[in-house]
Design a protein around this motif. Sequence first.
Motif, short mmCIF file in Angstrom:
data_model
loop_
_atom_site.label_atom_id
_atom_site.label_comp_id
_atom_site.label_asym_id
_atom_site.label_seq_id
_atom_site.Cartn_x
_atom_site.Cartn_y
_atom_site.Cartn_z
N ALA A 297 0.80 -1.22 0.00
CA ALA A 297 0.00 0.00 0.00
C ALA A 297 0.84 1.28 0.00
N ARG A 298 2.01 1.26 0.60
CA ARG A 298 2.82 2.48 0.66
C ARG A 298 3.28 2.94 -0.73
N ASP A 299 3.16 2.06 -1.74
CA ASP A 299 3.61 2.39 -3.09
C ASP A 299 2.51 2.98 -3.97
N TRP A 300 1.29 3.04 -3.44
CA TRP A 300 0.13 3.46 -4.23
C TRP A 300 0.30 4.86 -4.83
N PHE B 150 -6.14 2.65 -9.69
CA PHE B 150 -6.35 1.87 -8.47
C PHE B 150 -6.55 0.39 -8.79
N ARG B 151 -7.39 0.10 -9.77
CA ARG B 151 -7.64 -1.31 -10.12
C ARG B 151 -6.38 -1.98 -10.65
N GLN B 152 -5.57 -1.26 -11.42
CA GLN B 152 -4.32 -1.84 -11.91
C GLN B 152 -3.36 -2.08 -10.76
N PHE B 153 -3.29 -1.14 -9.82
CA PHE B 153 -2.40 -1.32 -8.67
C PHE B 153 -2.86 -2.52 -7.83
N HIS C 43 4.22 -14.93 -7.57
CA HIS C 43 5.26 -14.04 -8.10
C HIS C 43 4.56 -12.82 -8.68
N GLY C 44 5.34 -11.81 -9.00
CA GLY C 44 4.78 -10.60 -9.58
C GLY C 44 5.86 -9.56 -9.74
N MET C 45 5.42 -8.38 -10.12
CA MET C 45 6.36 -7.28 -10.30
C MET C 45 6.79 -6.76 -8.93
N TRP C 46 8.06 -6.40 -8.83
CA TRP C 46 8.60 -5.85 -7.60
C TRP C 46 8.58 -4.33 -7.65
N THR C 47 8.38 -3.73 -6.49
CA THR C 47 8.64 -2.30 -6.35
C THR C 47 10.15 -2.13 -6.35
N VAL C 48 10.62 -1.17 -7.11
CA VAL C 48 12.05 -0.87 -7.19
C VAL C 48 12.33 0.35 -6.31
N THR C 49 13.32 0.21 -5.43
CA THR C 49 13.77 1.33 -4.61
C THR C 49 15.29 1.42 -4.72
N LEU C 50 15.81 2.58 -4.44
CA LEU C 50 17.25 2.72 -4.34
C LEU C 50 17.67 2.06 -3.03
#
Length: 178
Positions: free
Chosen positions: A19-22, A46-49, A61-68
């Motif tokens: 949720a923090r990535d929304w 919202f629906r895509q997220f 599995h799924g897409m990862w959030t990318v962070t530095l």
Amino acid sequence: MIPAPTLHTARLTLRRPDARDWVAFRDFMLSPRGATFGITTEGRAFRQFAAELGHWDIYGHGMWTVTLSGSDAAIGLVGPWTPPDWPETEIGWMIYPASAEGKGYAFEAARAAVDHAYRILRWDTVVSYVAPDNTRSAALAIKLGAVLDASAATPDSCKGYQVFRHPRPDALDKGEAA
């Protein structure tokens, strides 16, 4: 919730989205830079997220959030994407802020994701569907060693897209083509 592996590269952390990535996702999707994805309202974003989050629970599995590395701020989304109407297993990518483009983050994250798909998920093939006007994504696919596969099928929602087929990591290690 299914536990997800966290991947680390030289400069990045790839973690399961939550949720923090929304807000970062929404802002990107509703920006001119996100127009390639065809999401034009906050409701569709919202629906895509929600689909991104649910993909992990349904498929493991799924897409990862990318962070530095050392930061928790989302700068993108990269990784496996396999909805039931996709003809092949895909690695997708998007980098959110324009300030993060041109620094090799998408390459670094996508390379780790392709490697994970072949070595850990044991996929037989990996493709990336790229909109015909998305020249930066096409260039990234080529930089990753992928080759255009004009005979490959595309999802109905991606008609007219280019399909880039990624080589196995061991072929890259040997300098071979896909």
